[in-house]
Design an enzyme around this catalytic site. Structure first.
Site, short mmCIF file in Angstrom:
data_model
loop_
_atom_site.label_atom_id
_atom_site.label_comp_id
_atom_site.label_asym_id
_atom_site.label_seq_id
_atom_site.Cartn_x
_atom_site.Cartn_y
_atom_site.Cartn_z
N ARG A 20 0.76 -1.02 0.22
CA ARG A 20 -0.02 0.04 -0.12
C ARG A 20 0.89 1.32 0.09
NH1 ARG A 20 -1.02 4.73 1.74
NH2 ARG A 20 -0.23 4.24 3.75
N ASP A 21 1.31 1.54 1.15
CA ASP A 21 2.34 2.71 1.37
C ASP A 21 3.51 2.66 0.29
OD1 ASP A 21 3.94 4.51 4.08
OD2 ASP A 21 3.47 5.21 2.09
N HIS A 212 6.98 4.32 12.08
CA HIS A 212 6.68 4.00 10.76
C HIS A 212 7.95 5.29 10.26
CE1 HIS A 212 4.32 3.37 7.13
NE2 HIS A 212 5.42 4.40 6.63
N HIS A 214 10.75 6.65 7.81
CA HIS A 214 11.18 6.82 6.25
C HIS A 214 12.88 6.96 6.36
CE1 HIS A 214 7.19 7.74 4.04
NE2 HIS A 214 7.12 6.66 4.86
N CYS A 245 9.85 9.22 -1.82
CA CYS A 245 9.35 10.52 -0.84
C CYS A 245 8.75 11.50 -1.80
CB CYS A 245 10.42 11.05 -0.01
SG CYS A 245 9.91 12.56 0.85
N ASN A 254 10.12 4.89 2.36
CA ASN A 254 10.05 4.04 3.36
C ASN A 254 11.34 3.09 3.56
OD1 ASN A 254 7.13 3.64 4.00
ND2 ASN A 254 7.04 3.25 2.09
#
Lengths: 308, 277
Positions: A20-21, A212, A214, A245, A254
């Site tokens: 997803r992300d 979470h 990055h 990003c 990520n």
């Protein structure tokens, strides 16, 4: 024993957000069958949670337009959670109809980010999520809450820890079982991670927190290490470090699941995940996307042909 | 690609303007083994040596040491290893024999009042032997420190270490060498460098090696990265409120310079992120 002696959690739950992300932030639109294959491969790695898709309007996020097909098409392995994003009540109903059994809502610790991203204030977004949470509660559907910009905002810059704590508390109070604190632009460092977690931990029990991170500034693993040293035991990551990003062209986003697991394995922390299987899934999706992996572990391992 | 001498000199001069206090300039090794460092004398003589900045050079043996001193070097480094197989493959002798060679350098250095930095390679793993015992690292470090090295830089040569193995290794070494004399030299081949450095800092280490733009791949894993990028390290230390004296912007500019000269992308994520196009 090693992890216990050092005060680190014995077990860390990895929440895999690649499908997803990750894919949402990749330029190439991925065919539905590839998405399904990726998720099925991830289901066999031991990962306990895999974020499948987003029930958002395809107008806004074309990559996730096939959310129903993906939700219906994937294998559902016992013991694996398959959360989906539901930005509002409409998305929630659509997700349930498609078979979703867990949902996520995305808040932010920055007013500007909230406005630019979902065109409403933090307060207005919370009201929308409350509708989702209420519906979810009546159906026994768990809800995960995300707080974006926890360590910095692309528009506002510095974000104060108290604000992150405030938004986290609102999401937790409405019934989110877990709050994932996102360093959306990867600007955080172990210093800011510590300060932010200290503030949030005053409002939310440790067991309900996730990070979470990055890797846009290369700080993700150091930030994750800091979080787990403080007792956080849930970490989000993305296979092959999928997802750039959107705020810094060409920069990474990520943190790669492979690199996180490599570190946790080295710390003697159990994740239940087979690193090699994740690398293979990463190899699959990178081949399909015709791109290089963002995972350093994968780069190093595939180049020598052996896993060290 | 062999980097032209003027580019090397410009690189070092630019680094000298960033606030860095130590810049490893070159290696006085035979050009037969390391063609890239064939111009060691010209580089050493060509750079601006700013006051307060140290420009150590590698000297694998007495001959190299003498050439280095003749070229104006005021500090030298010697490279040991915690792995017998690595030592054999790298310099064709045992660890013990390599330390005997270094002893000659130590004696000459002492006589000339030249400080010597000692490196220990393979501290968290070896490309040939695999696992390396923390006790072995401690043993070799102790020997080099006793021989007169003022600082021991512990190198994760293949970047395989994690915060777990870093902690275990440092715990053993710190029993034999004072923490004030220790440095870490982490490779980012498995993306673990900053996490490993963080653990070292938490244990009291306050000297960290890094490479601008993350220059230097891994010779043991084709295409994989090697050195940790100085920019990414400084970014983390700034965020921790730890003083380094280094100007991150000037450092990034230096990285941009050398990457352009080498026609390659930077390995520094901070640099990549900061280039908003």
């Amino acid at each position: 024993q090693e992890s216990q002696a050092s005060g680190l959690p014995e077990y860390i739950k990895i929440v895999e957000v690649g499908p997803r992300d990750g894919l949402q932030n990749e330029k190439v639109i991925v065919p539905t069958d590839i998405k399904i294959e990726l998720i099925n491969r991830l289901s066999r790695t031991g990962l306990p949670a895999i974020e499948v898709t987003s029930f958002v309007s395809s107008k806004w996020v074309p990559q996730m337009a096939d959310h129903k097909e993906v939700m219906r098409g994937i294998e559902r392995h016992p013991g694996v959670q398959y959360p989906v994003l539901t930005p509002n009540l409409q998305g929630f109903h659509s997700a349930i109809a498609a078979g979703a059994t867990e949902v996520s809502v995305f808040g932010a610790a920055s007013e500007s980010f909230s406005k630019m991203n979902i065109n409403c204030s933090i307060e207005e977004s919370i009201e929308k999520f409350e509708e989702v949470a209420k519906s979810a509660r009546s159906m026994n559907i768990p809800v995960r809450g995300y707080v974006s910009c926890a360590l910095g905002c692309p528009y506002e810059g510095n974000i104060i820890p108290a604000k992150v704590a405030e938004v986290s508390k609102r999401l937790y109070s409405m019934g989110c079982y877990e709050i994932s604190l996102g360093d959306t632009i990867g600007v955080g460092t172990p210093g800011s991670m510590k300060r932010m977690l200290e503030a949030v931990m005053k409002e939310i029990p440790l067991s309900a927190l996730a990070v979470h991170c990055h890797d846009t500034y290369g700080q993700a693993l150091a930030n994750i290490l800091t979080a787990i040293q403080m007792g956080v035991a849930v970490v989000d990551s993305s296979v092959a470090g999928l997802g750039g990003c959107p705020y810094a062209k060409g920069a990474t986003g990520n943190v790669a699941t492979e690199d996180v697991i490599y570190m946790l394995n080295g710390l003697g922390i159990n994740t239940g995940v087979n690193l090699y299987a994740v690398m293979e899934a990463g190899n699959f999706i990178c081949t399909a996307l015709n791109k290089k992996t963002n995972s350093k572990v994968a780069q190093a391992s595939f180049s020598t042909g052996t896993i060290k | 690609n062999i980097v032209p001498t003027p580019v090397k000199i410009s690189l070092i001069n630019m680094l000298s303007e960033t606030g860095l206090q130590v810049i490893e300039a070159t290696s006085f090794v035979s050009p037969k083994w390391v063609p890239q460092m064939a111009d060691h004398t010209e580089v050493m003589q060509g750079i601006n040596k700013l006051p307060g900045i140290s420009y150590p050079v590698l000297t694998p043996n007495l001959k190299g040491f003498q050439a280095a001193v003749a070229a104006g070097a005021k500090e030298v480094s010697i490279f040991g290893a915690a792995s017998e197989l690595f030592t054999k493959k790298n310099i064709n002798c045992s660890i013990e024999e390599s330390l005997e060679r270094f002893d000659e350098v130590m004696t000459a250095a002492r006589a000339a009042s030249i400080p010597v930095r000692g490196y220990v390679s393979c501290v968290l793993g070896c490309p040939y032997e695999g696992k390396i015992s923390a006790a072995k690292v401690a043993e070799v470090s102790k020997k080099m420190y006793s021989m007169g090295c003022y600082e021991i830089s512990l190198g994760d040569t293949i970047g395989i270490g994690t915060p777990g193995s870093m902690k275990e290794m440092l715990t053993a070494v710190m029993k034999e060498v004072p923490v004030g004399a220790l440095a870490v030299h982490c490779h980012d081949t498995y993306g673990q460098a900053l996490a490993n450095i963080l653990v070292a800092l938490q244990m009291g280490v306050s000297v960290v090696d890094a490479s601008v733009a993350g220059l230097g791949g891994c010779p043991y894993a084709q295409g994989a990265s090697g050195n940790v990028a100085t920019e990414d390290l400084v970014y983390m230390l700034n965020g921790l409120g730890i003083h380094t004296g280094v100007d991150l912007q000037k450092l990034m500019d230096t990285g941009t310079f050398i990457c352009n000269a080498l026609n390659r992308r930077t390995n520094s994520k901070v640099s990549q992120a900061s280039c908003r196009l």
